[in-house]
Design a protein around this motif. Structure first.
Motif, short mmCIF file in Angstrom:
data_model
loop_
_atom_site.label_atom_id
_atom_site.label_comp_id
_atom_site.label_asym_id
_atom_site.label_seq_id
_atom_site.Cartn_x
_atom_site.Cartn_y
_atom_site.Cartn_z
N ARG A 57 0.83 -1.21 0.00
CA ARG A 57 0.00 0.00 0.00
C ARG A 57 0.86 1.26 0.00
NH1 ARG A 57 -4.71 -1.04 4.46
NH2 ARG A 57 -5.34 1.06 3.79
N LEU A 58 1.99 1.22 0.70
CA LEU A 58 2.88 2.38 0.72
C LEU A 58 3.56 2.57 -0.62
CD1 LEU A 58 2.45 1.84 3.84
CD2 LEU A 58 4.72 2.83 4.14
N LYS A 59 4.01 1.47 -1.20
CA LYS A 59 4.70 1.58 -2.50
C LYS A 59 3.74 2.07 -3.58
CE LYS A 59 6.53 -2.63 -2.73
NZ LYS A 59 7.40 -3.73 -3.21
N ARG A 60 2.53 1.56 -3.57
CA ARG A 60 1.54 1.99 -4.56
C ARG A 60 1.21 3.47 -4.40
NH1 ARG A 60 -1.60 -1.87 -3.80
NH2 ARG A 60 -3.05 -0.94 -2.31
N ALA A 61 1.04 3.91 -3.16
CA ALA A 61 0.72 5.32 -2.91
C ALA A 61 1.86 6.23 -3.38
CB ALA A 61 0.46 5.54 -1.41
N GLU A 67 3.43 10.10 -10.17
CA GLU A 67 2.77 10.28 -11.46
C GLU A 67 1.88 11.52 -11.47
OE1 GLU A 67 3.18 8.76 -14.29
OE2 GLU A 67 4.71 7.44 -13.45
N ARG A 68 1.24 11.80 -10.35
CA ARG A 68 0.29 12.92 -10.31
C ARG A 68 0.97 14.26 -10.01
NH1 ARG A 68 -5.17 13.41 -6.49
NH2 ARG A 68 -5.82 15.46 -7.27
N TYR A 69 1.95 14.25 -9.06
CA TYR A 69 2.51 15.52 -8.57
C TYR A 69 3.97 15.74 -8.94
CZ TYR A 69 -1.64 15.79 -5.58
OH TYR A 69 -2.93 15.86 -5.10
N GLY A 70 4.68 14.69 -9.44
CA GLY A 70 6.08 14.86 -9.78
C GLY A 70 7.01 14.35 -8.70
N ALA A 71 8.31 14.55 -8.93
CA ALA A 71 9.33 14.01 -8.04
C ALA A 71 9.59 14.86 -6.82
CB ALA A 71 10.64 13.81 -8.81
#
Length: 391
Positions: A57-61, A67-71
């Motif tokens: 769950r942590l890795k997926r989040a 992908e949504r907000y950047g690095a």
């Protein structure tokens, strides 16, 4: 131009004493077993209490946040680096801790330094346990407040300090919830009662209790049913939570003040999206999977009982932090090296991290260890301990 010969000489002294230690490179993810120098060994030195560093769950989040907000965020929180996810996570964290508010720092170290260096002045007194974490010590050094150090968990000495400082504007008593080298627990109910008696504030650093003690891992304050009676709670997101960072939980006014005055917060770029999202997912795991905490304590009891049966001295530990006391610095390091040869990674801890004569190999079991892992580790401890004459 001055050279660094004086540093080279000091390092050589460490090498001669057998206490010099290069960094250990892990070649795998942080799990119950890790790869070191191409060999898989049992890990007994990480703070990954619940195994959340690799929780799906942590890795997926984290991946979804990138992908949504950047690095990264590109700014400090007070200019352009506060994303909605930061505020949402802090609100969730405050609900979890049963406090009005919470504020996240870049690390647990900077959280302690940020609080102590900003909220106290020369009108105040800070009263600190003698074995508090280095970050508390450094935070105290940065404040202009007077300071009193009381003997470790000595309530009489604490009361004496409270009696003798009653003319100060504010007295702030600071203690670790769980002490990181010995694994003992602060007598928090008695400390709170004394502070209420003498009208002092209480600050608890729950770095090693977050995710470990209390309901769903809420820490020592919750463990002792002291919610609402401790003014400042500091915790970490880097140990049992499995990611990175520290936090301060308390009243709204404290959060507001720290945003404007805590220098580590003011002058550090905010956590990247992956970190914040993974930390938020970790709180969900703590709420949804309490069996991880139960398993951690089952493994802790099993391992402690095994070490005691073999004849090792584990000091006064009451928590998953279990020191195996050795005494001599060089012997502790040799013990650690011998354990690695036997397939167990457990680091030696020596002066100045602990007092002279109290060197030890500090172990931390996790929820991720199997009984077979721990049985193998105990066998390795028996072999290494007998080889070196420790048992």
């Amino acid at each position: 131009m001055n050279s660094f010969e004086y540093l080279e000489k000091e390092i050589q002294v460490w090498k001669d004493r057998g206490t010099y230690r290069p960094l250990t490179e892990l070649e795998s993810e942080q799990g119950s077993k890790v790869s070191i120098n191409g060999r898989e060994v049992i890990q007994l030195s990480s703070n990954n209490y619940l195994g959340l560093t690799t929780h799906p769950r942590l890795k997926r989040a984290a991946l979804e946040a990138v992908e949504r907000y950047g690095a990264g965020t590109g700014s400090v929180r007070t200019i352009a680096g506060t994303f909605s996810m930061h505020e949402e996570f802090e609100a969730k964290l405050a609900r979890f801790k049963h406090t009005e508010a919470a504020l996240v720092f870049q690390s647990g170290f900077t959280a302690n330094v940020g609080v102590l260096s900003s909220i106290l002045s020369e009108k105040d007194v800070v009263i600190s346990d003698a074995l508090n974490h280095a970050s508390i010590i450094d935070g105290i050094r940065l404040t202009k407040a007077s300071r009193r150090i009381y003997r470790h968990v000595d309530l009489e000495d604490l009361e004496k300090a409270l009696k003798e400082t009653q003319t100060a504007r504010t007295r702030l008593v600071v203690t670790d919830g769980v002490f990181s080298m010995d694994g003992d627990v602060a007598p928090l109910p008695e400390i709170v009662e004394l502070c209420e008696k003498y009208d002092a504030l209480v600050m608890v650093d729950d770095a090693h209790a977050s995710g470990v003690m209390g309901r769903n891992g809420r820490g020592t304050v919750d463990h002792f049913d002291l919610n609402g009676r401790v003014h400042i709670q500091v915790g970490t997101l880097s140990k049992a939570v499995g990611v990175l960072g520290g936090y301060v939980a308390g009243p709204f006014v404290l959060r507001d003040y720290l945003i404007h005055r805590a220098r580590p917060f003011l002058f550090s770029t905010s956590h990247p999206p992956a970190v914040t999202a993974a930390c938020s997912a970790a709180i969900d795991v703590l709420l949804d999977e309490p069996q991880l905490v139960d398993r951690l304590w089952e493994n802790t009891r099993f391992f402690k009982e095994g070490l005691a049966r073999l004849g090792f001295d584990t000091g006064k530990s009451e928590t998953p932090i279990t020191p195996v006391m050795v005494g001599e610095d060089a012997l502790a390091m040799k013990f650690s090296d011998t354990l690695l040869q036997e397939g167990v990674y457990a680091q030696g801890i020596v002066f100045p991290t602990v007092p002279k004569g109290q060197a030890r190999v500090r172990t931390i079991v996790t929820a991720g260890h199997s009984k077979e892992d721990l049985e193998q580790a105990l066998t390795a401890f028996e072999r290494a301990g007998k080889k070196l004459g420790i048992i």
